[in-house]
Structures are given as C-alpha cells and as structure tokens.
Design an enzyme around this catalytic site. Structure first.
Site, PDB file in Angstrom:
ATOM      1  N   HIS A   1       9.015   6.940   8.147  1.00  0.00           N
ATOM      2  CA  HIS A   1       9.602   7.186   6.617  1.00  0.00           C
ATOM      3  C   HIS A   1      11.232   7.409   6.711  1.00  0.00           C
ATOM      4  O   HIS A   1      11.261   8.275   7.664  1.00  0.00           O
ATOM      5  CB  HIS A   1       8.794   8.113   5.888  1.00  0.00           C
ATOM      6  CG  HIS A   1       7.302   7.631   5.411  1.00  0.00           C
ATOM      7  ND1 HIS A   1       6.975   7.472   4.043  1.00  0.00           N
ATOM      8  CD2 HIS A   1       6.326   7.211   6.222  1.00  0.00           C
ATOM      9  CE1 HIS A   1       5.743   6.964   3.924  1.00  0.00           C
ATOM     10  NE2 HIS A   1       5.417   6.717   5.297  1.00  0.00           N
TER      11      HIS A   1
ATOM     12  N   CYS B   1       9.213   3.041   5.178  1.00  0.00           N
ATOM     13  CA  CYS B   1      10.523   2.586   6.108  1.00  0.00           C
ATOM     14  C   CYS B   1      11.221   1.581   5.370  1.00  0.00           C
ATOM     15  O   CYS B   1      10.988   0.896   4.431  1.00  0.00           O
ATOM     16  CB  CYS B   1      10.026   1.994   7.320  1.00  0.00           C
ATOM     17  SG  CYS B   1       9.259   3.051   8.247  1.00  0.00           S
TER      18      CYS B   1
ATOM     19  N   HIS C   1       5.457   4.439  12.438  1.00  0.00           N
ATOM     20  CA  HIS C   1       5.345   4.574  10.973  1.00  0.00           C
ATOM     21  C   HIS C   1       6.400   5.429  10.517  1.00  0.00           C
ATOM     22  O   HIS C   1       5.897   6.662  10.236  1.00  0.00           O
ATOM     23  CB  HIS C   1       3.984   4.509  10.718  1.00  0.00           C
ATOM     24  CG  HIS C   1       3.587   4.619   9.204  1.00  0.00           C
ATOM     25  ND1 HIS C   1       3.301   3.348   8.697  1.00  0.00           N
ATOM     26  CD2 HIS C   1       4.047   5.550   8.157  1.00  0.00           C
ATOM     27  CE1 HIS C   1       3.060   3.847   7.381  1.00  0.00           C
ATOM     28  NE2 HIS C   1       3.501   4.797   6.893  1.00  0.00           N
TER      29      HIS C   1
ATOM     30  N   ARG D   1       0.846  -1.264   0.015  1.00  0.00           N
ATOM     31  CA  ARG D   1       0.009  -0.062  -0.072  1.00  0.00           C
ATOM     32  C   ARG D   1       0.784   1.265  -0.056  1.00  0.00           C
ATOM     33  O   ARG D   1       0.880   2.018  -0.899  1.00  0.00           O
ATOM     34  CB  ARG D   1      -0.910  -0.053   0.932  1.00  0.00           C
ATOM     35  CG  ARG D   1      -2.012   1.133   1.131  1.00  0.00           C
ATOM     36  CD  ARG D   1      -1.701   2.525   1.561  1.00  0.00           C
ATOM     37  NE  ARG D   1      -1.162   2.286   2.986  1.00  0.00           N
ATOM     38  CZ  ARG D   1      -0.549   3.671   3.674  1.00  0.00           C
ATOM     39  NH1 ARG D   1      -0.524   4.677   2.809  1.00  0.00           N
ATOM     40  NH2 ARG D   1      -0.070   3.389   4.701  1.00  0.00           N
ATOM     41  N   ASP D   2       1.593   1.444   1.118  1.00  0.00           N
ATOM     42  CA  ASP D   2       2.184   2.834   1.353  1.00  0.00           C
ATOM     43  C   ASP D   2       3.509   2.741   0.283  1.00  0.00           C
ATOM     44  O   ASP D   2       3.784   3.689  -0.120  1.00  0.00           O
ATOM     45  CB  ASP D   2       2.901   3.113   2.629  1.00  0.00           C
ATOM     46  CG  ASP D   2       3.031   4.462   3.155  1.00  0.00           C
ATOM     47  OD1 ASP D   2       3.131   5.224   2.089  1.00  0.00           O
ATOM     48  OD2 ASP D   2       3.226   4.445   4.237  1.00  0.00           O
TER      49      ASP D   2
HETATM   50  P1  HMG Z   1     -13.253  13.996  -2.359  1.00  0.00           P
HETATM   51  O1  HMG Z   1     -12.979  14.358  -3.700  1.00  0.00           O
HETATM   52  O2  HMG Z   1     -13.610  15.128  -1.139  1.00  0.00           O
HETATM   53  O3  HMG Z   1     -14.558  13.029  -2.207  1.00  0.00           O
HETATM   54  O4  HMG Z   1     -11.913  13.184  -1.795  1.00  0.00           O
HETATM   55  P2  HMG Z   1     -16.010  13.104  -2.354  1.00  0.00           P
HETATM   56  O5  HMG Z   1     -16.599  12.395  -1.252  1.00  0.00           O
HETATM   57  O6  HMG Z   1     -16.478  14.802  -2.736  1.00  0.00           O
HETATM   58  O7  HMG Z   1     -16.309  12.298  -3.652  1.00  0.00           O
HETATM   59  C1  HMG Z   1     -16.075  12.567  -4.916  1.00  0.00           C
HETATM   60  C2  HMG Z   1     -15.591  11.364  -5.711  1.00  0.00           C
HETATM   61  O8  HMG Z   1     -14.830  10.235  -5.419  1.00  0.00           O
HETATM   62  C3  HMG Z   1     -17.207  10.660  -5.999  1.00  0.00           C
HETATM   63  O9  HMG Z   1     -17.035  10.072  -7.230  1.00  0.00           O
HETATM   64  C4  HMG Z   1     -16.770   9.473  -4.999  1.00  0.00           C
HETATM   65  O10 HMG Z   1     -17.764   8.404  -5.214  1.00  0.00           O
HETATM   66  C5  HMG Z   1     -15.480   9.018  -4.993  1.00  0.00           C
HETATM   67  P3  HMG Z   1     -17.787  10.990  -8.301  1.00  0.00           P
HETATM   68  O11 HMG Z   1     -19.140  11.010  -8.046  1.00  0.00           O
HETATM   69  O12 HMG Z   1     -17.054  12.007  -8.843  1.00  0.00           O
HETATM   70  O13 HMG Z   1     -17.456   9.810  -9.851  1.00  0.00           O
HETATM   71  N1  HMG Z   1     -15.049   8.463  -3.764  1.00  0.00           N
HETATM   72  C6  HMG Z   1     -14.393   7.359  -3.694  1.00  0.00           C
HETATM   73  N2  HMG Z   1     -14.047   6.465  -4.644  1.00  0.00           N
HETATM   74  C7  HMG Z   1     -13.457   5.286  -4.250  1.00  0.00           C
HETATM   75  N3  HMG Z   1     -13.267   5.011  -2.907  1.00  0.00           N
HETATM   76  C8  HMG Z   1     -13.594   6.034  -2.029  1.00  0.00           C
HETATM   77  C9  HMG Z   1     -14.084   7.230  -2.399  1.00  0.00           C
HETATM   78  N4  HMG Z   1     -14.457   8.351  -1.650  1.00  0.00           N
HETATM   79  C10 HMG Z   1     -15.065   8.813  -2.505  1.00  0.00           C
HETATM   80  N5  HMG Z   1     -13.275   5.788  -0.714  1.00  0.00           N
HETATM   81  C11 HMG Z   1     -11.415  11.466  -0.485  1.00  0.00           C
HETATM   82  C12 HMG Z   1     -12.155  12.630  -0.464  1.00  0.00           C
HETATM   83  C13 HMG Z   1     -10.978  10.864   1.238  1.00  0.00           C
HETATM   84  C14 HMG Z   1     -12.017  10.488  -1.045  1.00  0.00           C
HETATM   85  C15 HMG Z   1      -9.998  11.650  -0.762  1.00  0.00           C
HETATM   86  O14 HMG Z   1      -9.307  12.781  -0.620  1.00  0.00           O
HETATM   87  C16 HMG Z   1      -8.959  10.408  -0.913  1.00  0.00           C
HETATM   88  O15 HMG Z   1      -9.163   9.171  -1.541  1.00  0.00           O
HETATM   89  N6  HMG Z   1      -7.929  10.434  -0.343  1.00  0.00           N
HETATM   90  C17 HMG Z   1      -6.853   9.709   0.014  1.00  0.00           C
HETATM   91  C18 HMG Z   1      -5.551  10.131  -0.078  1.00  0.00           C
HETATM   92  C19 HMG Z   1      -4.564   8.970   0.017  1.00  0.00           C
HETATM   93  O16 HMG Z   1      -4.852   7.847  -0.347  1.00  0.00           O
HETATM   94  N7  HMG Z   1      -3.349   9.274   0.487  1.00  0.00           N
HETATM   95  C20 HMG Z   1      -2.409   8.363   0.850  1.00  0.00           C
HETATM   96  C21 HMG Z   1      -2.821   7.578   2.262  1.00  0.00           C
HETATM   97  S1  HMG Z   1      -2.301   8.261   3.367  1.00  0.00           S
HETATM   98  C22 HMG Z   1      -0.803   7.974   3.905  1.00  0.00           C
HETATM   99  O17 HMG Z   1       0.077   7.591   2.916  1.00  0.00           O
HETATM  100  C23 HMG Z   1      -0.313   8.187   5.219  1.00  0.00           C
HETATM  101  C24 HMG Z   1      -0.001   6.971   6.006  1.00  0.00           C
HETATM  102  O18 HMG Z   1       0.909   6.085   5.303  1.00  0.00           O
HETATM  103  C25 HMG Z   1       0.674   7.127   7.403  1.00  0.00           C
HETATM  104  C26 HMG Z   1       1.944   8.148   7.211  1.00  0.00           C
HETATM  105  O19 HMG Z   1       2.871   7.837   6.425  1.00  0.00           O
HETATM  106  O20 HMG Z   1       1.956   9.338   7.821  1.00  0.00           O
HETATM  107  C27 HMG Z   1      -1.067   6.046   6.274  1.00  0.00           C
HETATM  108 MG    MG Z   2       3.106   6.350   5.380  1.00  0.00          MG
END
Ligand code: HMG
Ligand code: MG
Length: 288
Positions: free
Chosen positions: A209, A240, A207, A15-16
């Site tokens: 990096h 990491c 966690h 994933r990450d």
């Molecule tokens: P948004 O644009 O505000 O969402 O995004 P929305 O609710 O307004 O929906 C917009 C569109 O997205 C709609 O589709 C929804 O159906 C769709 P449309 O009508 O335009 O065709 N949608 C989705 N589709 C699939 N799966 C879903 C989903 N939700 C809405 N779950 C949202 C808000 C949270 C969805 C967006 O900002 C997002 O997906 N963010 C995730 C970003 C991400 O993955 N970042 C990396 C992971 S976190 C990380 O790496 C940190 C970590 O490792 C720890 C660390 O290192 O610190 C965990």
């Molecule tokens: Mg991370």
C-alpha cells in the site's frame, strides 16, 4: 540480483480499492470496471470478497458481480474468502480461484478476522480441503508484513513461519501485504531476503500500500530480489498506485491507455481525481 524480465500484475482494485469506500458502488459499476481492467490486459483481477457484509458492506454484492462479468479464458478472477461460509458462497457463484488471508500480528488478526493467527491458519485447513476438492486455485495473503497499526514492528520470523504454512497447505502464491504502507525499501528487501531462505521467490508477490508514498520504492527494491508478481490497485484506490514498471523495460502485458480509462471510469463514479500520480500525469498530458 537483477530485475525480472517480466512482471505479473495482480489487480486488486475492485476488492481492496473499493472495500474502504464509504459510498456504495453498485454491482454494475464494479462489473464495468472489471471489464475495463480486463480490456487493459490485466491477467488477474481480484473481483470482490465473500466476507461478512456486516464487517465490509461494500463487498456484499460480490456474488452478483462475479456472476455478471464476462469471464475471459486468459484472465483469472480470484475472490477473497475468510472462512468456510465464504468458500460456500464462492462455490455457489462458480468461482475458480480464491484468496485466503492471515495476519502477521495477533492484534491485527483479531481486528480483521476476529480470531488469533493460529486459529486463522487452522481455519484454512477445512477451507483448503474443500477448495482443492472443487479444483480451485488458492492464493494466500499475509497482512502487516512490514508493520502493524496496533503493534508497530513485526517479526520477520513470524511472517516467514506463516508463509511456510500457507505454502505447505497448498497456496500457489503468497502475497506479502504492507497493509498500512509503513515499510521502507531496506525493510522490504530484508524481509524478502529472509523469506527466500525457505520459500521460492517465484511464488512470492508484493502487495504494498502507498500510504506514505513508498510503494514504488519498495516494489523496486523487492523486484531486485527477484519478486516478479506485484499487486496493484487501479487509479491508486485503496491499495498500491499503478505498479508501473513499463518504463524500466519490464514487460507486464498491460496497456497503460486502457488502464487509464479504467481508472478514469471508477474515479468519475467516486467523484474525484485518480489518486495515482502516474494517472494524473498521463491524463494531464492527454489533455494537452
Ligand atoms: P465473526 O463475526 O467472528 O463470524 O466474523 P461468525 O463466524 O461468528 O459469524 C457471524 C455472522 O457472520 C453470522 O451471521 C455468519 O453467517 C456471518 P448471523 O448468524 O449473525 O446472521 N458470516 C458471513 N457472512 C458472509 N460471508 C462470510 C461470513 N462468515 C460469517 N464469509 C469473519 C469473522 C472472518 C467472517 C469477519 O471477521 C470478516 O468477514 N472479516 C473480513 C474483514 C475484511 O474483509 N477485511 C478486509 C480484507 S483483508 C485485507 O484487506 C488485507 C489484504 O488486502 C492484504 C493487505 O493489504 O495486507 C488482503
Ligand atoms: Mg491490501
């Protein structure tokens, strides 16, 4: 404090590690990688994310990946979920554990999830209610605990407040994300000392990096504070490096040779050498 006798490694590479790769990694390659990581004895393998494919295209195959892996009874396969829509997709795929994520700064929260910290935590309520009703285990992440790419320094009090909230809401573990790898050992230790005034250390994970090459030093520092759960990313992909604590006499249950195979496999696919220095050194030694 002394080091824990045993450390649980939570592997987040599929994933990450892969989420930032610009080359699309086909579902089959991810499935093979996950099987190899399970062969290496990893007890927890985060397999993907049910996030918006517009935001993170690489994770679009997560349902397919989850359905195709041969799930083993002694391995947990959590999936990252940002909202109810993500949870619905996770339930449809048959997922048994999810990971929610919040950020320690407002700007990162907006950039990563398009909402404020408070909104993200509020959003968790409905997700957690539904997830608990379906008997899912829930892990929590907090991003930017040791620094933010937009706001710089981060308030440890804010991290502590979010940690409390995630526990109150039912997360069994909270993983502390140094998302951009800017933390130092002293800061990591200070953070854990503050958090453990209110939270049990057994339920915190690191966690970290490795952007600035400090992840191992920081992990070492927080293990001394009692942290016994460490997130890793095979071959140093994205997150990491190998959280290699074997050499310290701390048990992990992970077979380094097999882990090396998994790292080699995905690095070959991506057409480059493993980023992890442990992997590079061990592969050189093997080649004689
Ligand atoms: P948004 O644009 O505000 O969402 O995004 P929305 O609710 O307004 O929906 C917009 C569109 O997205 C709609 O589709 C929804 O159906 C769709 P449309 O009508 O335009 O065709 N949608 C989705 N589709 C699939 N799966 C879903 C989903 N939700 C809405 N779950 C949202 C808000 C949270 C969805 C967006 O900002 C997002 O997906 N963010 C995730 C970003 C991400 O993955 N970042 C990396 C992971 S976190 C990380 O790496 C940190 C970590 O490792 C720890 C660390 O290192 O610190 C965990
Ligand atoms: Mg991370």
């Amino acid at each position: 404090m002394s080091f824990p006798e045993r450390v649980k490694i939570v592997e987040v590479g599929p994933r990450d590690g892969l989420q930032n790769e610009s080359v699309t990694v086909p579902a089959e390659i991810k499935v093979q990688l996950i099987e190899k990581l399970a062969d290496a004895g990893l007890p927890v393998i985060e397999c993907g994310a049910f996030v918006s494919p517009k935001w993170v295209p690489q994770m679009a195959t997560s349902a397919e990946v989850y359905k195709r892996i041969e799930r083993r009874p002694d391995v947990a396969y959590p999936m990252l979920v940002p909202n109810l829509k993500g949870l619905e997709l996770a339930l449809e795929a048959g997922v048994e554990e999810i990971a929610l994520f919040a950020a320690a700064t407002e700007t990162f929260s907006q950039k990563n999830t398009n909402c404020s910290i408070a909104e993200s935590i509020e959003r968790f309520d409905a997700v957690i209610d539904e997830a608990q009703a379906a008997n899912l285990k829930i892990r929590g992440y907090i991003s930017c605990v040791l620094g933010c790419p937009y706001e710089g320094k981060v308030s440890f009090e804010t991290v502590s407040m979010i940690t409390q909230k995630l526990f109150e809401k039912g997360c069994y573990e909270v993983s502390l994300g140094d998302t951009i790898g800017v933390g130092t050992a002293g800061e990591a230790r200070d953070l854990v000392e503050i958090l453990t005034r209110r939270a049990p250390v057994e339920r915190l994970a690191a966690h970290f990096h490795d952007t600035y090459g400090q992840a191992l030093a920081n992990i070492h520092a927080v293990m001394q504070c009692g942290i016994a759960v460490v997130d890793s990313s095979v071959a140093g992909l994205g997150g990491c490096p190998y959280a290699k604590v074997d050499g310290m006499g701390i048990a992990t249950g992970v077979d380094m040779d097999r882990l090396l195979e998994a790292g080699r496999y995905i690095s070959d696919f991506l057409g480059r050498e493993p980023v992890s220095r442990a992997a590079t050194a061990l592969l050189r030694k093997r080649a004689g």
